[in-house]
Design a protein around this motif. Sequence first.
Motif, short mmCIF file in Angstrom:
data_model
loop_
_atom_site.label_atom_id
_atom_site.label_comp_id
_atom_site.label_asym_id
_atom_site.label_seq_id
_atom_site.Cartn_x
_atom_site.Cartn_y
_atom_site.Cartn_z
N PHE A 62 0.84 -1.19 0.00
CA PHE A 62 0.00 0.00 0.00
C PHE A 62 0.88 1.24 0.00
O PHE A 62 1.98 1.22 0.54
CB PHE A 62 -0.86 0.06 1.27
N THR A 63 0.35 2.33 -0.54
CA THR A 63 0.89 3.66 -0.32
C THR A 63 -0.19 4.39 0.48
O THR A 63 -1.36 4.43 0.05
CB THR A 63 1.16 4.40 -1.64
N LEU A 64 0.18 4.91 1.63
CA LEU A 64 -0.77 5.54 2.53
C LEU A 64 -0.32 6.94 2.90
O LEU A 64 0.87 7.23 2.95
CB LEU A 64 -0.91 4.73 3.83
N SER A 65 -1.30 7.81 3.19
CA SER A 65 -0.99 9.10 3.81
C SER A 65 -1.78 9.15 5.11
O SER A 65 -2.90 8.66 5.20
CB SER A 65 -1.35 10.27 2.89
N VAL A 66 -1.16 9.74 6.12
CA VAL A 66 -1.76 9.81 7.45
C VAL A 66 -1.64 11.23 7.97
O VAL A 66 -0.60 11.87 7.83
CB VAL A 66 -1.03 8.85 8.44
N THR A 67 -2.72 11.71 8.57
CA THR A 67 -2.69 12.99 9.29
C THR A 67 -3.34 12.77 10.65
O THR A 67 -4.30 12.01 10.77
CB THR A 67 -3.43 14.12 8.55
N SER A 68 -2.80 13.43 11.66
CA SER A 68 -3.37 13.35 13.00
C SER A 68 -3.25 14.71 13.65
O SER A 68 -2.22 15.37 13.55
CB SER A 68 -2.62 12.31 13.84
N ILE A 77 -5.77 5.66 1.68
CA ILE A 77 -5.04 4.76 0.78
C ILE A 77 -4.83 5.48 -0.54
O ILE A 77 -5.78 5.96 -1.15
CB ILE A 77 -5.81 3.44 0.57
N ARG A 78 -3.59 5.57 -1.00
CA ARG A 78 -3.24 6.20 -2.28
C ARG A 78 -3.05 5.14 -3.36
O ARG A 78 -3.36 5.36 -4.52
CB ARG A 78 -1.97 7.03 -2.14
N GLU A 79 -2.47 3.99 -2.99
CA GLU A 79 -2.27 2.87 -3.90
C GLU A 79 -2.45 1.59 -3.10
O GLU A 79 -2.14 1.59 -1.90
CB GLU A 79 -0.86 2.89 -4.50
N ALA A 84 -7.62 3.46 -4.15
CA ALA A 84 -7.27 4.87 -3.94
C ALA A 84 -8.48 5.65 -3.47
O ALA A 84 -9.57 5.54 -4.03
CB ALA A 84 -6.71 5.46 -5.23
N GLY A 85 -8.30 6.39 -2.40
CA GLY A 85 -9.37 7.21 -1.85
C GLY A 85 -10.07 6.60 -0.65
O GLY A 85 -10.79 7.30 0.06
N VAL A 86 -9.87 5.30 -0.41
CA VAL A 86 -10.46 4.71 0.78
C VAL A 86 -9.85 5.40 2.00
O VAL A 86 -8.63 5.55 2.09
CB VAL A 86 -10.23 3.18 0.85
#
Length: 193
Positions: A62-68, A77-79, A84-86
């Motif tokens: 997976f490719t993920l982005s996280v913000t907190s 989820i990016r890839e 993508a977009g989940v």
Amino acid sequence: MKKRLLFLPMMLLLLTGCGGGQEGETGAEALAVAIRGEYMAMTGYSLQAQVNADYGQRVYDFTLSVTSDGEETTVVIREPEMLAGVTARMDGDEGTLEYEDLSLETGFLDGESLSPVSALPTLVEAARTQYIDRCTLADGVLEVHCADPEEDAGTGREVTLYFDAQTHALTGGEISQDGRRVITCEITEFTKT
């Protein structure tokens, strides 16, 4: 100020195992203490990462982005492209997964709560609170191994964190369950707030 003073005894207790008392690791121990303090004081973070989840019979990338923001953590989820977009939103013990009518059933990697989506927040939480078993510093990278001091090595959940020794940014990590590595992460961007 009072709140920070309360964390000092806890921080010292968590770091008692760092380095195993071996000669030449004083720099690693001091750096681990400094980074732990910074991560405990941060109010939020954002990151981008490549995550590999190994279920034994199946492996997912997976490719993920996280913000907190300290209250809510959002993982996107990016890839792979089909996912993508989940988006997963976690607030304390509750979480929701959002994206039209698509769902992905991967299951938990530890039988309880560890999944590819929760892996990155788990790494950041380990940097802030888990017992540091040992740490080493080499080639500009601080490696910090976290484990439950009451468990035998290779039992339960163990987390290995990698930090850039100059910037103190979390650059990667691994999560093992009962001696088997189930998560590997390479963090490409990390920002503390």
